[in-house]
Design a protein around this motif. Structure first.
Motif, mmCIF file in Angstrom:
data_model
loop_
_atom_site.group_PDB
_atom_site.id
_atom_site.type_symbol
_atom_site.label_atom_id
_atom_site.label_comp_id
_atom_site.label_asym_id
_atom_site.label_seq_id
_atom_site.Cartn_x
_atom_site.Cartn_y
_atom_site.Cartn_z
ATOM 1 N N ASN A 145 3.237 0.476 3.127
ATOM 2 C CA ASN A 145 2.938 -0.580 4.081
ATOM 3 C C ASN A 145 2.881 -1.881 3.310
ATOM 4 O O ASN A 145 2.201 -1.990 2.288
ATOM 5 C CB ASN A 145 1.604 -0.291 4.766
ATOM 6 N N HIS A 197 -9.239 -2.003 11.828
ATOM 7 C CA HIS A 197 -8.098 -1.094 11.780
ATOM 8 C C HIS A 197 -8.250 -0.120 10.628
ATOM 9 O O HIS A 197 -9.029 -0.366 9.703
ATOM 10 C CB HIS A 197 -6.779 -1.876 11.693
ATOM 11 N N ASN A 203 0.856 -1.191 0.000
ATOM 12 C CA ASN A 203 0.000 0.000 0.000
ATOM 13 C C ASN A 203 0.886 1.233 0.000
ATOM 14 O O ASN A 203 1.858 1.299 0.741
ATOM 15 C CB ASN A 203 -0.860 0.041 1.266
ATOM 16 N N ARG A 247 0.374 -11.823 3.728
ATOM 17 C CA ARG A 247 -0.708 -12.749 4.104
ATOM 18 C C ARG A 247 -0.387 -14.134 3.553
ATOM 19 O O ARG A 247 0.212 -14.255 2.486
ATOM 20 C CB ARG A 247 -2.044 -12.285 3.514
ATOM 21 N N HIS A 282 -11.675 -1.248 8.579
ATOM 22 C CA HIS A 282 -12.018 -2.546 8.010
ATOM 23 C C HIS A 282 -11.336 -3.659 8.824
ATOM 24 O O HIS A 282 -10.435 -3.390 9.620
ATOM 25 C CB HIS A 282 -11.531 -2.646 6.556
ATOM 26 N N ASP A 333 -9.490 -7.402 7.702
ATOM 27 C CA ASP A 333 -9.080 -8.041 6.439
ATOM 28 C C ASP A 333 -10.014 -9.212 6.129
ATOM 29 O O ASP A 333 -10.420 -9.950 7.035
ATOM 30 C CB ASP A 333 -7.633 -8.536 6.536
ATOM 31 N N TYR A 349 0.794 5.366 0.490
ATOM 32 C CA TYR A 349 -0.032 6.479 0.954
ATOM 33 C C TYR A 349 0.679 7.803 0.723
ATOM 34 O O TYR A 349 1.767 8.010 1.255
ATOM 35 C CB TYR A 349 -0.302 6.371 2.463
ATOM 36 N N ARG A 384 4.207 7.080 2.705
ATOM 37 C CA ARG A 384 4.359 5.877 3.541
ATOM 38 C C ARG A 384 4.029 4.649 2.710
ATOM 39 O O ARG A 384 3.070 4.656 1.932
ATOM 40 C CB ARG A 384 3.405 5.934 4.721
HETATM 41 O O1 LIG Z 1 -1.277 0.505 5.798
HETATM 42 C C1 LIG Z 1 -1.523 -0.133 6.805
HETATM 43 O O2 LIG Z 1 -0.890 0.014 7.854
HETATM 44 C C2 LIG Z 1 -2.658 -1.121 6.824
HETATM 45 C C3 LIG Z 1 -2.978 -1.751 5.523
HETATM 46 C C4 LIG Z 1 -4.151 -2.643 5.616
HETATM 47 O O3 LIG Z 1 -4.862 -2.606 6.575
HETATM 48 C C5 LIG Z 1 -4.488 -3.592 4.548
HETATM 49 O O4 LIG Z 1 -3.800 -3.644 3.527
HETATM 50 O O5 LIG Z 1 -5.458 -4.347 4.722
#
Ligand SMILES: O=C(O)CCC(=O)C(=O)O
Ligand SMILES: [Fe+2]
Length: 426
Positions: A329, A306, A236, A333, A247, A249, A238, A327
């Protein structure tokens, strides 16, 4: 009536929630999560957005908070523990019920100890990767401009897209060539192949996760050490005005009680956490630093939601030397063949089904269910089946018992409500 409620929320928050085609569906989701109560939806939005708006009990009439306080200022309560150096003197949670709301403000948790003792099913690992390695990975992601796309989905018939962008990578040949199809909200995006740095990161993250989960008693449906794999990562990205809504997951392809490892790189942003229930549960704020790993352990997706909070200030101090206000992330998974290949299709319309765990009603809480995913494409067929993880078909066959269930240890409310009901499996 619902439209009127949404219009009230739009007018109350028009200066903090940018108006876009997603605004209404976003507010509808909040309203639904609050069982249609505008007042509770407004409390939730106040907490999330750091404002203090008041809604009149009479729908349609609105009143702004006109006190001396700055309506838009952040209202985050800092954990007292940050001021106490002696570990023995730090505050411990008074109640074992982590659902209890202790403040109307979001509470910021500063240290690994604070995070782990306050939030269930989470561990935090700072300096997760060797420093230069993490910096190289961040530089590589900054240079990677291909394939990052807003993520689109349907909510209650409306097409929505998140305002951050993301890109999926994998090292699993069957996922890469499409033999194993991984869906997210009924949608399969392109999956890119791990490069060398991502491959090495996978191994390092797998080591941390498998070493960590060894230390806890596994929950009934979770993967145990050393079997957790990080061969699929969602990256991700940002920018400074991007955020991610509340949400949990989706469990559909990663199974019940999944372990999700979330690596933060670059600019520090607010990661917010709250219990799924009740709808006005306490909000906690964590600011994962560059190169820190948050492991969302088995049970977290079932019990907590979260989000990545909208950033309203951009102090120069918050800029990262490599990525400035960006940022990344990386959420790792473990997609499980059992769920990818055997997830049932809807008996009514043959669409794929989504795995969820019921939590709203304490009497039914804990039950895993498959729910038709057609509502993501704007058509609601309402198909539902009870899940049974011990069965190859993953569903409860006719007259064959209750299906798979799990309740959190501290969920006294549901345990009480279900006392005279069915026995839960251990
Ligand atoms: O960016 C984050 O810290 C969380 C990302 C997230 O919750 C997701 O990809 O499901
Ligand atoms: Fe997530």
């Amino acid at each position: 009536m619902t439209e009127e409620k949404i219009a009230t929320l739009i007018s109350l928050y028009e200066d903090v929630i940018p108006k876009s085609r997603d605004t209404e569906s976003f507010l509808l989701e909040i309203l639904t999560a609050c069982d249609g109560s505008v007042k509770n939806a407004s409390l939730m939005l106040n907490e999330s957005l750091g404002v203090a708006r008041k809604v009149d009990c009479n729908i349609g009439k609105r009143k702004r908070d006109t006190g001396n306080s700055d309506n838009r200022c952040y209202k985050v309560q800092k954990s007292l523990n940050q001021f106490i150096e002696d570990d023995a003197k730090k505050f411990r949670p008074i109640s074992s019920d982590r659902r209890a709301k202790t403040s109307n403000r979001a509470i910021e948790l500063f240290s690994k100890e604070d995070v782990e003792s306050t939030i269930g099913y989470v561990t935090m690992h700072e300096k997760a990767l060797p420093e230069e390695f993490a910096n190289s990975l961040l530089r590589q992601l900054m240079d990677d401009l291909e394939g990052f796309a807003p993520y689109e989905f349907h909510l209650f018939g409306n097409k929505c897209s998140s305002n951050h962008t993301s890109k999926k990578y994998s090292s699993d040949p069957a996922i890469l060539d499409g033999r194993d199809k991984i869906y997210y909200n009924n949608r399969r995006g392109t999956v890119y192949e791990y490069n060398d740095l991502l491959k090495a990161t996978q191994l390092l993250i797998e080591d941390i996760v498998n070493e960590t989960i060894k230390k806890f008693k596994p929950l009934p449906f979770q993967i145990s050490s050393p079997n957790w794999k990080g061969d699929v990562v969602l990256v991700n990205k940002y920018g400074k005005s991007d955020h991610l809504m509340w949400h949990s997951d989706r469990l559909t392809s990663i199974g019940p009680q999944p372990i999700v490892a979330s690596l933060s790189l670059g600019c520090v942003r607010e990661f917010r956490i709250r219990r799924c229930y009740p709808s006005d549960s306490q909000i906690y704020v964590v600011r994962p630093p560059h190169n820190s790993l948050i492991i969302m352990h088995a049970g977290f997706q079932e019990e907590y939601r979260h989000s990545v909070h909208q950033q309203t200030n951009n102090r120069a101090t918050n800029l990262h030397p490599i990525s400035k206000d960006v940022r990344f992330n990386l959420t790792y998974r473990d997609y499980l063949k059992k769920y990818i290949n055997n997830a049932p299709r809807c008996p009514k319309c043959d669409n794929p089904m989504d795995l969820r765990r019921a939590f709203k009603d304490p009497e039914r809480r804990g039950q895993y269910i498959w729910q038709c995913s057609s509502h993501y494409s704007g058509v609601e067929c309402g198909g539902v089946r009870l899940a049974d993880f011990n069965c190859n078909s993953l569903v409860v066959e006719k007259n064959a018992g209750e299906g798979s269930r799990w309740l959190a240890d501290d969920d006294w409310e549901a345990k009480e409500a279900q006392k005279n009901g069915t026995e839960l499996p251990r």
